[in-house]
Design a protein around this motif. Structure first.
Motif, PDB file in Angstrom:
ATOM      1  N   LEU A 284       0.837  -1.211   0.000  1.00 12.77           N
ATOM      2  CA  LEU A 284       0.000   0.000   0.000  1.00 12.77           C
ATOM      3  C   LEU A 284       0.868   1.256   0.000  1.00 12.77           C
ATOM      4  CD1 LEU A 284      -2.880  -0.966   2.476  1.00 12.77           C
ATOM      5  CD2 LEU A 284      -2.950  -0.914  -0.019  1.00 12.77           C
ATOM      6  N   LYS A 285       1.977   1.192   0.728  1.00 12.67           N
ATOM      7  CA  LYS A 285       2.882   2.351   0.794  1.00 12.67           C
ATOM      8  C   LYS A 285       3.454   2.648  -0.604  1.00 12.67           C
ATOM      9  CE  LYS A 285       6.884   3.853   3.346  1.00 12.67           C
ATOM     10  NZ  LYS A 285       8.122   3.346   3.857  1.00 12.67           N
ATOM     11  N   ALA A 286       3.883   1.584  -1.292  1.00 11.31           N
ATOM     12  CA  ALA A 286       4.465   1.764  -2.631  1.00 11.31           C
ATOM     13  C   ALA A 286       3.406   2.291  -3.607  1.00 11.31           C
ATOM     14  CB  ALA A 286       5.035   0.433  -3.121  1.00 11.31           C
ATOM     15  N   LEU A 287       2.203   1.707  -3.558  1.00  5.49           N
ATOM     16  CA  LEU A 287       1.135   2.121  -4.494  1.00  5.49           C
ATOM     17  C   LEU A 287       0.726   3.569  -4.237  1.00  5.49           C
ATOM     18  CD1 LEU A 287      -0.851  -1.216  -4.297  1.00  5.49           C
ATOM     19  CD2 LEU A 287       0.159  -0.291  -6.398  1.00  5.49           C
ATOM     20  N   LEU A 288       0.582   3.923  -2.960  1.00  5.91           N
ATOM     21  CA  LEU A 288       0.178   5.290  -2.614  1.00  5.91           C
ATOM     22  C   LEU A 288       1.225   6.293  -3.110  1.00  5.91           C
ATOM     23  CD1 LEU A 288      -1.833   7.145  -1.199  1.00  5.91           C
ATOM     24  CD2 LEU A 288      -0.656   6.720   0.962  1.00  5.91           C
ATOM     25  N   LYS A 289       2.481   5.936  -2.952  1.00  3.80           N
ATOM     26  CA  LYS A 289       3.573   6.832  -3.382  1.00  3.80           C
ATOM     27  C   LYS A 289       3.495   7.052  -4.905  1.00  3.80           C
ATOM     28  CE  LYS A 289       8.640   7.138  -2.998  1.00  3.80           C
ATOM     29  NZ  LYS A 289       9.058   6.819  -4.376  1.00  3.80           N
ATOM     30  N   TRP A 290       3.321   5.949  -5.670  1.00  7.49           N
ATOM     31  CA  TRP A 290       3.266   6.091  -7.127  1.00  7.49           C
ATOM     32  C   TRP A 290       2.048   6.912  -7.556  1.00  7.49           C
ATOM     33  CZ3 TRP A 290       4.633   0.321  -6.983  1.00  7.49           C
ATOM     34  CH2 TRP A 290       6.019   0.144  -7.123  1.00  7.49           C
ATOM     35  N   VAL A 291       0.936   6.725  -6.845  1.00  6.09           N
ATOM     36  CA  VAL A 291      -0.275   7.489  -7.198  1.00  6.09           C
ATOM     37  C   VAL A 291      -0.043   8.972  -6.917  1.00  6.09           C
ATOM     38  CG1 VAL A 291      -2.698   7.898  -6.573  1.00  6.09           C
ATOM     39  CG2 VAL A 291      -1.882   5.557  -6.937  1.00  6.09           C
ATOM     40  N   VAL A 292       0.506   9.264  -5.751  1.00  2.00           N
ATOM     41  CA  VAL A 292       0.742  10.668  -5.365  1.00  2.00           C
ATOM     42  C   VAL A 292       1.736  11.322  -6.336  1.00  2.00           C
ATOM     43  CG1 VAL A 292       1.734  12.125  -3.548  1.00  2.00           C
ATOM     44  CG2 VAL A 292       0.107  10.333  -2.953  1.00  2.00           C
ATOM     45  N   GLU A 293       2.732  10.563  -6.757  1.00  2.00           N
ATOM     46  CA  GLU A 293       3.730  11.109  -7.695  1.00  2.00           C
ATOM     47  C   GLU A 293       3.202  11.203  -9.125  1.00  2.00           C
ATOM     48  OE1 GLU A 293       7.702   9.265  -5.447  1.00  2.00           O
ATOM     49  OE2 GLU A 293       6.960   8.333  -7.285  1.00  2.00           O
ATOM     50  N   GLY A 294       2.011  10.665  -9.362  1.00  2.00           N
ATOM     51  CA  GLY A 294       1.436  10.701 -10.712  1.00  2.00           C
ATOM     52  C   GLY A 294       1.993   9.621 -11.624  1.00  2.00           C
ATOM     53  N   LYS A 295       2.741   8.657 -11.058  1.00  2.00           N
ATOM     54  CA  LYS A 295       3.320   7.594 -11.899  1.00  2.00           C
ATOM     55  C   LYS A 295       2.305   6.498 -12.177  1.00  2.00           C
ATOM     56  CE  LYS A 295       8.068   8.353 -10.596  1.00  2.00           C
ATOM     57  NZ  LYS A 295       9.046   8.088  -9.548  1.00  2.00           N
ATOM     58  N   VAL A 296       1.315   6.382 -11.313  1.00  4.37           N
ATOM     59  CA  VAL A 296       0.199   5.450 -11.564  1.00  4.37           C
ATOM     60  C   VAL A 296      -1.083   6.266 -11.589  1.00  4.37           C
ATOM     61  CG1 VAL A 296      -1.146   3.528 -10.607  1.00  4.37           C
ATOM     62  CG2 VAL A 296       1.358   3.422 -10.568  1.00  4.37           C
ATOM     63  N   LYS A 297      -1.779   6.178 -12.722  1.00  5.71           N
ATOM     64  CA  LYS A 297      -3.033   6.924 -12.891  1.00  5.71           C
ATOM     65  C   LYS A 297      -4.205   6.020 -12.495  1.00  5.71           C
ATOM     66  CE  LYS A 297      -1.322  10.494 -15.439  1.00  5.71           C
ATOM     67  NZ  LYS A 297      -0.085  10.678 -14.675  1.00  5.71           N
ATOM     68  N   CYS A 298      -5.259   6.650 -11.982  1.00 12.47           N
ATOM     69  CA  CYS A 298      -6.408   5.860 -11.521  1.00 12.47           C
ATOM     70  C   CYS A 298      -7.679   6.358 -12.209  1.00 12.47           C
ATOM     71  CB  CYS A 298      -6.646   6.049 -10.035  1.00 12.47           C
ATOM     72  SG  CYS A 298      -5.163   5.964  -9.040  1.00 12.47           S
ATOM     73  N   HIS A 299      -8.540   5.435 -12.541  1.00 12.22           N
ATOM     74  CA  HIS A 299      -9.881   5.800 -13.004  1.00 12.22           C
ATOM     75  C   HIS A 299     -10.894   4.971 -12.232  1.00 12.22           C
ATOM     76  CE1 HIS A 299     -13.373   6.459 -15.533  1.00 12.22           C
ATOM     77  NE2 HIS A 299     -12.747   7.521 -15.992  1.00 12.22           N
ATOM     78  N   GLU A 300     -12.030   5.589 -11.920  1.00 13.17           N
ATOM     79  CA  GLU A 300     -13.070   4.845 -11.198  1.00 13.17           C
ATOM     80  C   GLU A 300     -14.389   4.983 -11.947  1.00 13.17           C
ATOM     81  OE1 GLU A 300     -11.978   5.159  -6.560  1.00 13.17           O
ATOM     82  OE2 GLU A 300     -12.659   7.015  -7.460  1.00 13.17           O
TER      83      GLU A 300
END
Ligand SMILES: NC(=O)C1=CN([C@@H]2O[C@H](COP(=O)(O)OP(=O)(O)OC[C@H]3O[C@@H](n4cnc5c(N)ncnc54)[C@H](OP(=O)(O)O)[C@@H]3O)[C@@H](O)[C@H]2O)C=CC1
Ligand SMILES: CCCCCCC/C=C/C=O
Length: 329
Positions: A284-300
């Motif tokens: 979760l820490k790694a995923l949250l970091k990538w999301v915050v940095e914009g390296k992983v984009k999310c769509h819902e």
């Protein structure tokens, strides 16, 4: 006294689930005892696993299984403050009582601006499935070519983006041109619509003429049977899901995997994300970091209204969702 609304499995699914298989009920909740909390669901998750798990673990009349992001509205437990948000596994309910043992607080580093619903998707169980499936089952390494199906969904979209972060070439497929365009937008190297290609075999060859080192399989069935022939020697297949088979009343027949497995010396491993329960914090820490940095984009894909849960679930099984399917109460 609080009245909770709950969705019950009225009738076991036969083939594709129908709205008439569910029933909406009301339950009066008792007053809180010492150590207990009252929670209200804010976002609920609809996931493919609910289809096979309902068959295996539930009886008619049970409340539908599932997770939610919930807000604490009353607390008789000093470890939990009113107003805090948690992830709970309390099923399809608007309100519920907990002793706190099964609740996970959102990570303390969760930014105020980040939707809390992501704790059910990219920064939750589906994101962790992508993370551990790629790292521990596919053993992804720099320069690999990675194939993923149901690629525009909750798990698949994270698989593709993590594989790009890991320095891989990524090929994804999905069931509409709109989804394919989304895959290209979030960095997939190649993407195709598996429903409209003339030949899956040709589409897979064209996307990677040299074949695939890793195949993250969310779908199973015919797609997987064709894809296995495109693996490179010593390729690794993570069997994550088999959504093309969940609604079958009669099991599908082969082709069977043994011959390509032998001649290509493949490794194929099924997994369930809970195997790494003791490493969820790391993931979760790694995923949250990538999301915050914009390296992983999310769509819902957000469906409004608790009363629409069955519709959202059925819609997700039909492929109506781009990214994670969520219900907002
Ligand atoms: N092993 C584990 O621990 C876990 C496994 N899973 C599995 O991962 C897979 C993806 O889950 P998740 O990301 O939550 O769901 P998705 O968000 O990807 O939603 C499901 C998607 O599956 C696709 N689909 C439905 N029917 C078919 C079909 N017959 N053939 C091909 N694709 C189909 C649809 O996309 P499209 O439009 O592209 O067809 C649909 O949008 C599922 O199989 C699920 O069971 C999920 C979590 C944990
Ligand atoms: C927090 C709930 C854990 C659910 C695990 C789901 C595993 C999924 C398997 C196939 O979809």
């Amino acid at each position: 006294m609080v009245t909770a609304k709950v969705w019950v499995l009225k009738k076991h699914f036969e083939g594709f689930p129908k709205t008439s298989d569910f029933e909406l009920k009301k339950i009066e909740l008792p007053n809180l005892k010492d150590g207990e909390l009252l929670l209200e669901s804010v976002f609920l998750s609809v996931d493919p696993y609910m289809r096979p798990y309902s068959q295996r673990d539930m009886k008619e009349g049970d409340i539908m299984i599932g997770t939610q992001v919930a807000r604490i509205v009353e607390s008789n437990n000093p470890a939990f403050t009113v107003g805090a948000f948690v992830v709970a596994k309390s099923g399809w309910r608007t309100h519920f009582i907990s002793d706190g043992k099964d609740l996970q607080l959102l990570p303390s580093s969760w930014p105020e601006s980040l939707p809390k619903s992501l704790a059910l998707g990219t920064v939750g169980m589906p994101g962790l499935t992508a993370y551990f499936g790629l790292l521990e089952v596919c053993k992804m390494k720099l320069g690999d070519t990675v194939l993923v199906n149901a690629a525009a969904g909750a798990v698949g979209s994270v698989v593709g983006q993590l594989a790009k972060i890991g320095g891989c070439k990524v090929v994804g497929c999905a069931g509409s041109d709109y989804k394919v365009a989304y895959l290209k937008k979030i960095g997939f190297d190649e993407a195709f619509n598996y429903k409209t290609v003339v030949s899956l075999d040709e589409a897979l060859r064209k996307a990677s003429p040299d074949g695939y080192d890793c195949f993250f399989d969310n779908v199973g069935g015919e797609f997987a049977s064709i894809a296995i022939n495109h693996m490179k020697k010593y390729g690794r297949i993570a069997v994550c899901g088999a959504i093309s088979q969940y609604n079958d009343s009669v099991p599908q027949k082969g082709p069977y995997v043994q011959v390509p497995m032998i001649f290509k010396e493949l490794r194929m491993e099924g997994f369930i994300v809970t195997r790494w329960n003791n490493r969820w914090e790391e993931g979760l820490k790694a995923l949250l970091k990538w999301v915050v940095e914009g390296k992983v984009k999310c769509h819902e894909q957000v469906t409004e209204g608790f009363e629409n849960m069955p519709m959202a679930f059925i819609g997700m099984l039909k492929g109506e969702n781009l990214g994670k399917a969520i219900v907002k109460v």
